[in-house]
Design a protein around this motif. Structure first.
Motif, mmCIF file in Angstrom:
data_model
loop_
_atom_site.group_PDB
_atom_site.id
_atom_site.type_symbol
_atom_site.label_atom_id
_atom_site.label_comp_id
_atom_site.label_asym_id
_atom_site.label_seq_id
_atom_site.Cartn_x
_atom_site.Cartn_y
_atom_site.Cartn_z
ATOM 1 N N HIS A 175 0.846 -1.191 0.000
ATOM 2 C CA HIS A 175 0.000 0.000 0.000
ATOM 3 C C HIS A 175 0.884 1.245 0.000
ATOM 4 C CE1 HIS A 175 -2.883 3.045 1.322
ATOM 5 N NE2 HIS A 175 -3.800 2.242 0.795
ATOM 6 N N PRO A 176 0.516 2.278 -0.763
ATOM 7 C CA PRO A 176 1.358 3.482 -0.853
ATOM 8 C C PRO A 176 1.688 4.122 0.496
ATOM 9 C CG PRO A 176 -0.332 3.526 -2.560
ATOM 10 C CD PRO A 176 -0.648 2.352 -1.676
ATOM 11 N N SER A 177 0.800 3.990 1.465
ATOM 12 C CA SER A 177 1.044 4.613 2.770
ATOM 13 C C SER A 177 2.197 3.959 3.523
ATOM 14 C CB SER A 177 -0.224 4.558 3.637
ATOM 15 O OG SER A 177 -0.567 3.218 3.938
ATOM 16 N N GLU A 178 2.619 2.767 3.097
ATOM 17 C CA GLU A 178 3.690 2.052 3.790
ATOM 18 C C GLU A 178 5.078 2.404 3.272
ATOM 19 O OE1 GLU A 178 3.469 -0.237 6.416
ATOM 20 O OE2 GLU A 178 1.440 0.561 6.520
ATOM 21 N N SER A 219 -5.300 0.402 -6.239
ATOM 22 C CA SER A 219 -6.438 0.126 -7.111
ATOM 23 C C SER A 219 -6.157 -1.035 -8.059
ATOM 24 C CB SER A 219 -6.787 1.366 -7.921
ATOM 25 O OG SER A 219 -5.769 1.632 -8.877
ATOM 26 N N GLU A 220 -7.189 -1.504 -8.713
ATOM 27 C CA GLU A 220 -7.063 -2.580 -9.690
ATOM 28 C C GLU A 220 -6.167 -2.160 -10.849
ATOM 29 O OE1 GLU A 220 -9.964 -5.955 -11.686
ATOM 30 O OE2 GLU A 220 -10.829 -4.199 -10.717
ATOM 31 N N TRP A 228 -4.160 -3.698 8.628
ATOM 32 C CA TRP A 228 -5.313 -4.537 8.282
ATOM 33 C C TRP A 228 -6.394 -3.711 7.581
ATOM 34 C CZ3 TRP A 228 -5.948 -9.500 7.741
ATOM 35 C CH2 TRP A 228 -5.061 -10.368 8.373
ATOM 36 N N LYS A 229 -6.557 -2.478 7.985
ATOM 37 C CA LYS A 229 -7.547 -1.614 7.346
ATOM 38 C C LYS A 229 -7.187 -1.367 5.883
ATOM 39 C CE LYS A 229 -9.817 2.906 7.856
ATOM 40 N NZ LYS A 229 -9.889 4.135 8.688
ATOM 41 N N LYS A 252 -9.011 -2.742 2.329
ATOM 42 C CA LYS A 252 -9.381 -1.862 1.219
ATOM 43 C C LYS A 252 -8.793 -2.358 -0.089
ATOM 44 C CE LYS A 252 -9.505 2.984 -0.263
ATOM 45 N NZ LYS A 252 -9.112 4.380 0.071
ATOM 46 N N MET A 253 -7.549 -2.816 -0.058
ATOM 47 C CA MET A 253 -6.925 -3.363 -1.260
ATOM 48 C C MET A 253 -7.712 -4.568 -1.782
ATOM 49 S SD MET A 253 -2.926 -3.045 -0.054
ATOM 50 C CE MET A 253 -2.169 -3.789 -1.507
#
Length: 202
Positions: free
Chosen positions: A36-39, A64-65, A114-115, A119-120
């Protein structure tokens, strides 16, 4: 001002982990991390350690897909599985207890809280169509400087290390050594009152 980074490990120089790194492991099963980009810029993210210690690893950042369109196409031509504890997951256990191990050429690992992982999955329903694998028993969580959202949470490094130990009989010692080194470096920089929140009782 941006902190200078170590040229090798890419951690800030004051928390460099190079001295804790062992010889890279030659894993046959490819580890594909969907991050995830936030990581990406999280100082305590363990994917960076994996990239330094595993010879067969790919990290794709996205959510996103559309972000994973190329990855999805590539996975169609290999035997793959998603590391995820769903109800239909095949559970991996100790090598001596495994009769028929599934063929996995590429293991997909989701990296995020996990959140964010949820979402992913919602944005990429194709991930749920992949075969799933999980663990019969979890190792003790050693990544105590980042609060776990679930009792069964493992860091991406710990989950990957345990998979390779069970699936390829690869010793996870060097991966855990790198993790312990990163924890040591990170806690050394913490103020005492913050450090006390994380340090375990001896």
């Amino acid at each position: 001002m941006k902190r200078p980074l170590c040229n090798h490990c890419q951690f800030p120089e004051q928390t460099c982990v190079c001295k804790f790194l062992g010889k890279p492991l030659k894993n046959h099963c490819k580890i594909l991390v969907l991050q995830h980009p936030s990581e990406v810029k999280v100082a305590k993210n363990t994917v960076r350690l994996l990239s330094l210690q595993l010879s067969n690893l790919e990290v794709v950042v996205g959510e996103s897909e559309a972000d994973f369109a190329q990855v999805r196409e590539q996975l169609q031509s290999v035997q793959c599985a998603l590391l995820y504890p769903s109800e239909r997951a095949i559970t991996l256990s100790a090598p001596s207890e495994q009769a028929n191990q599934p063929l996995i050429e590429t293991l997909v690992v989701l990296d995020g809280t996990w959140k964010k992982v949820h979402k992913m999955l919602m944005l990429n329903p194709w991930l749920m169509t992949l075969p799933h694998v999980s663990f019969a028993q979890l190792p003790e969580n050693q990544y105590y400087i980042r609060k776990a959202e679930q009792a069964f949470s493992l860091s991406t490094l710990e989950a990957t290390a345990h998979f390779l130990h069970l699936y390829e009989q690869v010793s996870p010692a060097s991966l855990y050594q790198a993790l312990a080194g990163m924890i040591e470096q990170q806690t050394r920089q913490m103020p005492e009152h913050v450090k006390k929140r994380y340090l375990r009782d001896e």
